[in-house]
Design an enzyme around this catalytic site. Structure first.
Site, PDB file in Angstrom:
ATOM      1  NE  ARG A 240      -4.270  -1.319   0.038  1.00 20.52           N
ATOM      2  CZ  ARG A 240      -4.405  -2.372  -0.779  1.00 20.52           C
ATOM      3  NH1 ARG A 240      -3.444  -2.689  -1.626  1.00 20.52           N
ATOM      4  NH2 ARG A 240      -5.518  -3.071  -0.775  1.00 20.52           N
ATOM      5  CD  GLU A 269      -3.097   2.919  -5.629  1.00 19.58           C
ATOM      6  OE1 GLU A 269      -1.908   2.761  -5.319  1.00 19.58           O
ATOM      7  OE2 GLU A 269      -3.822   1.999  -6.040  1.00 19.58           O
ATOM      8  CG  HIS A 287      -2.861  -1.044  -7.104  1.00 25.87           C
ATOM      9  ND1 HIS A 287      -3.404  -0.364  -6.051  1.00 25.87           N
ATOM     10  CD2 HIS A 287      -2.800  -2.342  -6.692  1.00 25.87           C
ATOM     11  CE1 HIS A 287      -3.677  -1.197  -5.054  1.00 25.87           C
ATOM     12  NE2 HIS A 287      -3.322  -2.414  -5.420  1.00 25.87           N
TER      13      HIS A 287
HETATM   14  C1  DGY Z   1      -5.639  -6.017  -2.972  1.00 32.40           C
HETATM   15  O1  DGY Z   1      -6.235  -7.047  -3.265  1.00 32.40           O
HETATM   16  O2  DGY Z   1      -5.644  -5.541  -1.854  1.00 32.40           O
HETATM   17  C2  DGY Z   1      -4.853  -5.349  -4.061  1.00 32.40           C
HETATM   18  O3  DGY Z   1      -4.300  -4.183  -3.704  1.00 32.40           O
HETATM   19  C3  DGY Z   1      -5.648  -5.270  -5.339  1.00 32.40           C
HETATM   20  O4  DGY Z   1      -5.526  -6.530  -5.857  1.00 32.40           O
END
Ligand code: DGY
Length: 321
Positions: A240, A269, A287
């Site tokens: 993250r 983002e 991402h």
């Molecule tokens: C999640 O699943 O938390 C990712 O960031 C997106 O796949």
């Protein structure tokens, strides 16, 4: 509740997942894939029994507390749940589910992709070729860092951290890790546990983040912790964006204190800090960690399985609240 549960689906999902949703639920889809505002979610949730949401849709307490009484489950198409106020959901008696396991390999692959790309100067090399500026092979051109025989520090040794460790060993890296709890030896497979970042970081010229974003982990990579890393270290973040203090990372990349970074996630983002765009020693991805056809289908079906279980009165496997 009507014949089929009514489900608000906040984002467009893979075709096969939407087809199954439409077969078994009264699904309110988002065919334009538009990011919905909190007010739009509230309005659309009227009359719904559940919400199938995603990592990008924020569901703070202020929204959850105003959801119609009838909404009893929020299934998020993500493993991360930092976008949902779990305590508020718990207080309202709403079950929240996520999608663990099914995106582990896809995300670990991207962490390794970024580790290699950052260490081997992919952004600069690719730019040189694409801009027609490559004048031929030279013994000193764009020298990067080898991985063999060095330490990789993994912060957060859950499913994805472990999958990254397995891959990293194949590149000759030794694994050190920091986690809330030490793992049993059969899971560690020789990885060295560190109770704190303070002991982990100085030993690791490569560091990869795999922990959830919480009040405690926000900006865990900052000016102080960057100073603990060996000179010219490489940082990878597929977890993250909020784990990293952007100003501090950008300054360290600019000054050469860090060799490079590979980032798949960003605070705020898709509006990443503009400072990143000016740097050659950072590899930037939008991402994409779980973005394989296989993983995204599996994430969708995992959401559906949780919804199926909930609405048929069976235990809900990925219930977090
Ligand atoms: C999640 O699943 O938390 C990712 O960031 C997106 O796949």
């Amino acid at each position: 509740m009507g014949e089929r549960p009514i489900i608000l689906v906040t984002r467009r999902l893979p075709e096969a997942v939407e087809a199954r949703l439409l077969r078994d639920f009264d699904a309110r889809l988002n065919p334009d894939d538009r990011l919905l505002s909190e007010d739009e979610i509230l309005a659309l949730a009227e009359g719904c029994d559940g919400i199938l949401t995603s990592a990008i849709d924020r569901m703070p307490g202020s929204l959850i507390r105003r959801l119609p009484e009838r909404v009893k489950i929020i299934a998020t198409f993500s493993v991360g749940v930092d976008h949902i106020d779990l305590a508020a959901a718990r207080a309202r008696g709403i079950i929240v589910t996520n999608t663990p396991d099914v995106l582990t390999d896809a995300t670990a692959d991207v962490a390794i992709l970024l580790l290699l790309a950052a260490a081997r100067r992919l952004t600069e090399g690719s730019r040189l070729v694409r801009e027609g500026k490559w004048i031929g092979w030279r013994p000193t051109q764009l020298l990067g860092l080898g991985l063999q025989g060095k330490n990789l520090g993994i912060v957060g040794m859950g499913r994805i951290g472990l999958a990254v460790a397995r891959r990293a060993r194949a590149f000759g890296l030794s694994i050190h890790y920091h986690n809330r709890n030490r793992l049993p030896p059969e899971k560690e497979e020789g990885a060295v546990y560190h109770e704190t970042l303070e002991t982990l970081l100085p030993l690791c010229p490569f560091v990869s983040l795999h922990c959830p974003l919480t009040a405690e982990t926000r900006h865990m990579i900052n000016r102080k912790t960057i100073e603990l890393m060996p000179p010219e270290a490489v940082l990878v973040n597929t977890a993250r964006g909020g784990l990293v203090d952007d100003e501090a990372l950008i300054a360290a990349l600019k000054s050469g204190r860090l060799f490079a970074a590979g980032l798949d996630v960003f605070e705020g983002e898709p509006n990443l800090h503009p400072g990143y765009l000016e740097l050659d020693n950072v590899v930037l991805l939008p991402h994409l960690g779980s973005a394989t056809r296989e993983a995204r289908n599996a994430m969708g079906f995992r959401c559906l399985y949780n919804l199926d279980c909930f609405f048929s009165g069976r235990p809900v496997p990925d219930a977090l609240t």
